[in-house]
Design a protein around this motif. Structure first.
Motif, PDB file in Angstrom:
ATOM      1  N   THR A   1     -17.461  -6.542   1.405  1.00  0.00           N
ATOM      2  CA  THR A   1     -16.840  -5.350   0.791  1.00  0.00           C
ATOM      3  C   THR A   1     -17.753  -4.691  -0.234  1.00  0.00           C
ATOM      4  OG1 THR A   1     -15.787  -6.702  -0.903  1.00  0.00           O
ATOM      5  CG2 THR A   1     -14.453  -6.151   1.012  1.00  0.00           C
TER       6      THR A   1
ATOM      7  N   THR B   1     -13.505  -7.145  -5.666  1.00  0.00           N
ATOM      8  CA  THR B   1     -14.344  -6.037  -5.197  1.00  0.00           C
ATOM      9  C   THR B   1     -14.379  -4.908  -6.225  1.00  0.00           C
ATOM     10  OG1 THR B   1     -13.860  -6.579  -2.903  1.00  0.00           O
ATOM     11  CG2 THR B   1     -14.643  -4.347  -3.331  1.00  0.00           C
TER      12      THR B   1
ATOM     13  N   PHE C   1      -5.495 -10.649   0.192  1.00  0.00           N
ATOM     14  CA  PHE C   1      -5.994  -9.273   0.077  1.00  0.00           C
ATOM     15  C   PHE C   1      -6.032  -8.823  -1.379  1.00  0.00           C
ATOM     16  CE2 PHE C   1      -5.690  -4.613   1.258  1.00  0.00           C
ATOM     17  CZ  PHE C   1      -6.838  -4.576   2.035  1.00  0.00           C
TER      18      PHE C   1
ATOM     19  N   VAL D   1     -15.396  -0.854   3.202  1.00  0.00           N
ATOM     20  CA  VAL D   1     -14.161  -0.423   2.529  1.00  0.00           C
ATOM     21  C   VAL D   1     -13.601   0.800   3.239  1.00  0.00           C
ATOM     22  CG1 VAL D   1     -14.745  -1.292   0.211  1.00  0.00           C
ATOM     23  CG2 VAL D   1     -15.520   0.982   0.919  1.00  0.00           C
TER      24      VAL D   1
ATOM     25  N   GLN E   1      -9.404  -7.448  -3.154  1.00  0.00           N
ATOM     26  CA  GLN E   1      -9.478  -6.109  -3.749  1.00  0.00           C
ATOM     27  C   GLN E   1      -9.832  -6.214  -5.236  1.00  0.00           C
ATOM     28  OE1 GLN E   1      -9.902  -3.139  -3.129  1.00  0.00           O
ATOM     29  NE2 GLN E   1      -8.502  -1.686  -4.086  1.00  0.00           N
TER      30      GLN E   1
ATOM     31  N   LEU F   1       0.845  -1.195   0.000  1.00  0.00           N
ATOM     32  CA  LEU F   1       0.000   0.000   0.000  1.00  0.00           C
ATOM     33  C   LEU F   1       0.878   1.241   0.000  1.00  0.00           C
ATOM     34  CD1 LEU F   1      -2.691  -1.061   2.589  1.00  0.00           C
ATOM     35  CD2 LEU F   1      -2.988  -0.817   0.133  1.00  0.00           C
ATOM     36  N   LYS F   2       0.840   1.956  -1.114  1.00  0.00           N
ATOM     37  CA  LYS F   2       1.667   3.161  -1.211  1.00  0.00           C
ATOM     38  C   LYS F   2       0.793   4.318  -1.643  1.00  0.00           C
ATOM     39  CE  LYS F   2       6.094   1.321  -2.780  1.00  0.00           C
ATOM     40  NZ  LYS F   2       6.752   1.059  -4.064  1.00  0.00           N
ATOM     41  N   SER F   3       1.042   5.466  -1.082  1.00  0.00           N
ATOM     42  CA  SER F   3       0.366   6.677  -1.520  1.00  0.00           C
ATOM     43  C   SER F   3       0.677   6.844  -3.004  1.00  0.00           C
ATOM     44  CB  SER F   3       0.931   7.856  -0.723  1.00  0.00           C
ATOM     45  OG  SER F   3       0.012   8.895  -0.695  1.00  0.00           O
TER      46      SER F   3
ATOM     47  N   SER G   1       0.041   5.149  -5.549  1.00  0.00           N
ATOM     48  CA  SER G   1       0.037   4.010  -6.466  1.00  0.00           C
ATOM     49  C   SER G   1      -1.386   3.472  -6.551  1.00  0.00           C
ATOM     50  CB  SER G   1       1.020   2.935  -6.009  1.00  0.00           C
ATOM     51  OG  SER G   1       0.503   2.241  -4.904  1.00  0.00           O
ATOM     52  N   LEU G   2      -1.835   3.281  -7.794  1.00  0.00           N
ATOM     53  CA  LEU G   2      -3.220   2.862  -8.025  1.00  0.00           C
ATOM     54  C   LEU G   2      -3.249   1.374  -8.342  1.00  0.00           C
ATOM     55  CD1 LEU G   2      -6.116   4.198  -8.359  1.00  0.00           C
ATOM     56  CD2 LEU G   2      -5.669   4.096 -10.809  1.00  0.00           C
TER      57      LEU G   2
ATOM     58  N   ARG H   1     -17.687  -3.562  -8.023  1.00  0.00           N
ATOM     59  CA  ARG H   1     -18.129  -2.202  -7.700  1.00  0.00           C
ATOM     60  C   ARG H   1     -17.997  -1.235  -8.873  1.00  0.00           C
ATOM     61  NH1 ARG H   1     -15.661   0.319  -2.513  1.00  0.00           N
ATOM     62  NH2 ARG H   1     -17.489   1.642  -2.620  1.00  0.00           N
TER      63      ARG H   1
ATOM     64  N   LEU I   1      -7.380   3.189   2.378  1.00  0.00           N
ATOM     65  CA  LEU I   1      -6.041   2.830   2.845  1.00  0.00           C
ATOM     66  C   LEU I   1      -4.983   3.597   2.058  1.00  0.00           C
ATOM     67  CD1 LEU I   1      -6.288  -1.022   3.422  1.00  0.00           C
ATOM     68  CD2 LEU I   1      -6.830   0.847   4.947  1.00  0.00           C
ATOM     69  N   THR I   2      -5.311   3.982   0.835  1.00  0.00           N
ATOM     70  CA  THR I   2      -4.453   4.892   0.072  1.00  0.00           C
ATOM     71  C   THR I   2      -5.344   6.065  -0.349  1.00  0.00           C
ATOM     72  OG1 THR I   2      -4.944   3.761  -2.008  1.00  0.00           O
ATOM     73  CG2 THR I   2      -2.993   3.025  -0.824  1.00  0.00           C
ATOM     74  N   ASP I   3      -4.704   7.159  -0.748  1.00  0.00           N
ATOM     75  CA  ASP I   3      -5.522   8.344  -1.066  1.00  0.00           C
ATOM     76  C   ASP I   3      -6.273   8.197  -2.383  1.00  0.00           C
ATOM     77  OD1 ASP I   3      -2.929   8.379  -2.090  1.00  0.00           O
ATOM     78  OD2 ASP I   3      -2.982  10.534  -2.454  1.00  0.00           O
ATOM     79  N   LEU I   4      -5.792   7.314  -3.271  1.00  0.00           N
ATOM     80  CA  LEU I   4      -6.392   7.239  -4.602  1.00  0.00           C
ATOM     81  C   LEU I   4      -7.597   6.318  -4.695  1.00  0.00           C
ATOM     82  CD1 LEU I   4      -3.264   7.219  -6.941  1.00  0.00           C
ATOM     83  CD2 LEU I   4      -4.787   9.133  -6.427  1.00  0.00           C
ATOM     84  N   GLN I   5      -7.721   5.361  -3.798  1.00  0.00           N
ATOM     85  CA  GLN I   5      -8.850   4.441  -3.926  1.00  0.00           C
ATOM     86  C   GLN I   5      -9.185   3.757  -2.603  1.00  0.00           C
ATOM     87  OE1 GLN I   5      -5.902   1.207  -6.018  1.00  0.00           O
ATOM     88  NE2 GLN I   5      -7.915   1.449  -6.904  1.00  0.00           N
ATOM     89  N   GLU I   6     -10.326   3.071  -2.618  1.00  0.00           N
ATOM     90  CA  GLU I   6     -10.763   2.340  -1.441  1.00  0.00           C
ATOM     91  C   GLU I   6     -10.291   0.892  -1.505  1.00  0.00           C
ATOM     92  OE1 GLU I   6     -14.834   4.943  -0.864  1.00  0.00           O
ATOM     93  OE2 GLU I   6     -14.943   2.918  -1.672  1.00  0.00           O
ATOM     94  N   TRP I   7     -10.192   0.276  -0.348  1.00  0.00           N
ATOM     95  CA  TRP I   7      -9.739  -1.096  -0.197  1.00  0.00           C
ATOM     96  C   TRP I   7     -10.703  -1.829   0.731  1.00  0.00           C
ATOM     97  CZ3 TRP I   7      -5.195  -2.647  -2.667  1.00  0.00           C
ATOM     98  CH2 TRP I   7      -4.451  -1.621  -3.252  1.00  0.00           C
ATOM     99  N   PRO I   8     -10.681  -3.171   0.681  1.00  0.00           N
ATOM    100  CA  PRO I   8     -11.541  -3.918   1.604  1.00  0.00           C
ATOM    101  C   PRO I   8     -11.289  -3.492   3.050  1.00  0.00           C
ATOM    102  CG  PRO I   8     -10.653  -5.401  -0.053  1.00  0.00           C
ATOM    103  CD  PRO I   8      -9.951  -4.076  -0.247  1.00  0.00           C
ATOM    104  N   GLY I   9     -12.356  -3.287   3.805  1.00  0.00           N
ATOM    105  CA  GLY I   9     -12.244  -2.886   5.207  1.00  0.00           C
ATOM    106  C   GLY I   9     -12.411  -4.081   6.135  1.00  0.00           C
TER     107      GLY I   9
ATOM    108  N   GLU J   1      -1.878   8.278   3.627  1.00  0.00           N
ATOM    109  CA  GLU J   1      -0.827   9.044   4.305  1.00  0.00           C
ATOM    110  C   GLU J   1      -0.910  10.532   4.003  1.00  0.00           C
ATOM    111  OE1 GLU J   1       1.154   7.528   6.569  1.00  0.00           O
ATOM    112  OE2 GLU J   1      -0.057   5.751   6.093  1.00  0.00           O
TER     113      GLU J   1
END
Lengths: 300, 300
Positions: free
Chosen positions: A213, A172, A165, B191, A169, A140-142, A144-145, A176, B194-202, B36
């Motif tokens: 999810t 999902t 995971f 969800v 993802q 998980l990196k800021s 990166s998509l 979605r 976890l990153t700013d660009l998209q959602e991830w399984p919660g 982040e």
């Protein structure tokens, strides 16, 4: 048979059942085998039924194998069963796409094992995921998509020992974000006898995770859905009232049989046993119950 | 506030809200930051509220960090926040065991990350699982039994990027086979950013998976459960009607605020946005909504 009182299989009713039924539908895990171990007396019982002219059909919710792989397993255990006598939920998932004219140019993402991939391939569909994604990690990196294929039109979820995971993802995102993407569950068994000594998480675990999810409910193609029954009826010219569904699970096998109008026989050689039967059978009751299908040898 | 009409935050009602509230409760993911990345204008807004004498409290369902780790994250982003201003679901899980006198000689199995383990340790409990089990594989073999610790008295399930079949089986066996074993969910968010660009399984994904195998429902300690509110009220001598819960999720944040009797403000900087708001707000409606908490700067 709901509401009626269930009866223990006996010399009298076993003979009546045999005479009034043309085909026996067997669940596999917990009925024929447990993991890789054959249940005692099974080959002899199947031989006996065949010698009485009964058709035998094997209907399994376990999607980890294809029909071809199941036929191999039967043979390796010394039971001659043809591929076309086997109806697995992996096959059901591929057939669901087939009868619903799923476009061949679309792709299918699989959370599950080899069996689903093989059945999809055999039916001419393009599959992604499955075992190949079992070792993929996510960092998980800021910025990166996580990209997914916009051309995926269906996600099939079955039992997956390599659930991670990444797959959660991927599936999902397809459901979605890809317009109209189907969410198909091979089955929703909570647990199953992957080994003979104990139960393990079943497809119901992975399916629930994706429900969690996506907040969506899947189309279920395995038992207790009667989707597979249409194929059975097409193939065998037998009315459902002259079929008997034999299984170890009330909420899948017995319910499947009842939904389709079949006679039902619950066996205590798998998930349900004499001690949890009272608790489990509050909502679904079989017509007959007995320890194992080998009891039919004794009674007939 | 259910049934009432939600209002867009404005110069007039923002001032009224400020004057009638003594404490602001903030969700973090999607309100303060995304992954982040800090959301624009957040530090200035928090400074403004503190300068008006408001108490600030951070209530997050994200269980991957402990309160200590969250305090570090706030500091690294240039926002001075004390550990005791933070109420995370990882802390809530440990506190649930504490207030319910969970025996210290029993163990806790964790499907989740470091935050839960740290909070359990700090509260004096013995934890198993977590990241240490993230790389464990299972080889399904006939005759080999998967053993679990019979002394596990609680399974805590939270967000887990390293979810695998091993953990699913371990947690399931504890809940199904250890008499009286508790099943605790840190939260059930479907969800999260976890990153700013998209959602991830919660955590809702992992919790649903365990519900799927155990056929049991967990005790949920994070939002929208009001379990954490008891700690807040013990600590701060403020009535809930003079608190305002600010969050990006209707089904957790806003519902939590409403369940506790707080004022509520929904922000469009996270999971809920202007385009899905109409759909999502059918069951739960906030008192106010606005784009981001930075709007308070503009209006006050």
């Amino acid at each position: 048979m709901n509401g009626k009182i269930s009866k223990s299989l006996s010399v009298e009713n076993a003979k009546e059942l045999l005479n009034s039924v043309d085909a026996f539908l067997f669940d596999c895990d917990g009925v024929i085998w447990k993991g890789e171990k054959l249940i005692d007396g099974v080959p002899e019982t199947l031989d006996l039924l065949r010698s009485h002219g009964k058709k035998l059909v094997f209907v399994t919710n376990n999607s980890t194998k294809s029909r071809k792989q199941y036929a191999k397993k039967f043979h390796s255990l010394g039971i001659p069963v043809n591929e076309d006598e086997i109806f697995s939920s992996s096959f059901a998932a591929a057939m669901y796409l087939n009868v619903n004219d799923f476009p061949r140019e679309k792709k299918v993402y699989v959370i599950g094992e080899e069996g689903i991939l093989e059945e999809l391939e055999q039916a001419g569909f393009t599959a992604l995921g499955g075992p190949a994604d079992g070792k993929k990690n996510i960092e998980l990196k800021s910025d990166s998509l996580f990209e997914h294929d916009k051309n995926v039109g269906a996600v099939i979820v079955g039992l997956d020992q390599y659930i991670n995971f990444y797959k959660l993802q991927y599936g999902t995102l397809c459901i979605r974000e890809n317009p109209g993407c189907l969410f198909i569950a091979t089955n929703r068994d909570a647990v199953g006898h992957l080994t003979d000594l104990q139960e393990w998480p079943g497809a119901g675990c992975m399916v629930a995770a994706i429900c969690g999810t996506t907040q969506k409910e899947p189309i279920t193609v395995g038992k207790p859905s009667t989707f597979l029954m249409d194929f059975l009826l097409q193939k065998y010219n037998i009315t459902t009232s002259r079929m008997c569904m034999v299984g170890d699970r009330l909420d899948t096998d017995i319910l499947f049989g009842q939904n389709a109008g079949c006679r039902t026989l619950l066996v205590f050689s798998g998930v349900t046993n004499e001690s949890n039967y009272e608790d489990l059978s509050k909502e679904v009751k079989p017509e007959y119950y007995t320890n194992s299908i080998a009891d039919m040898l004794k009674y007939i």
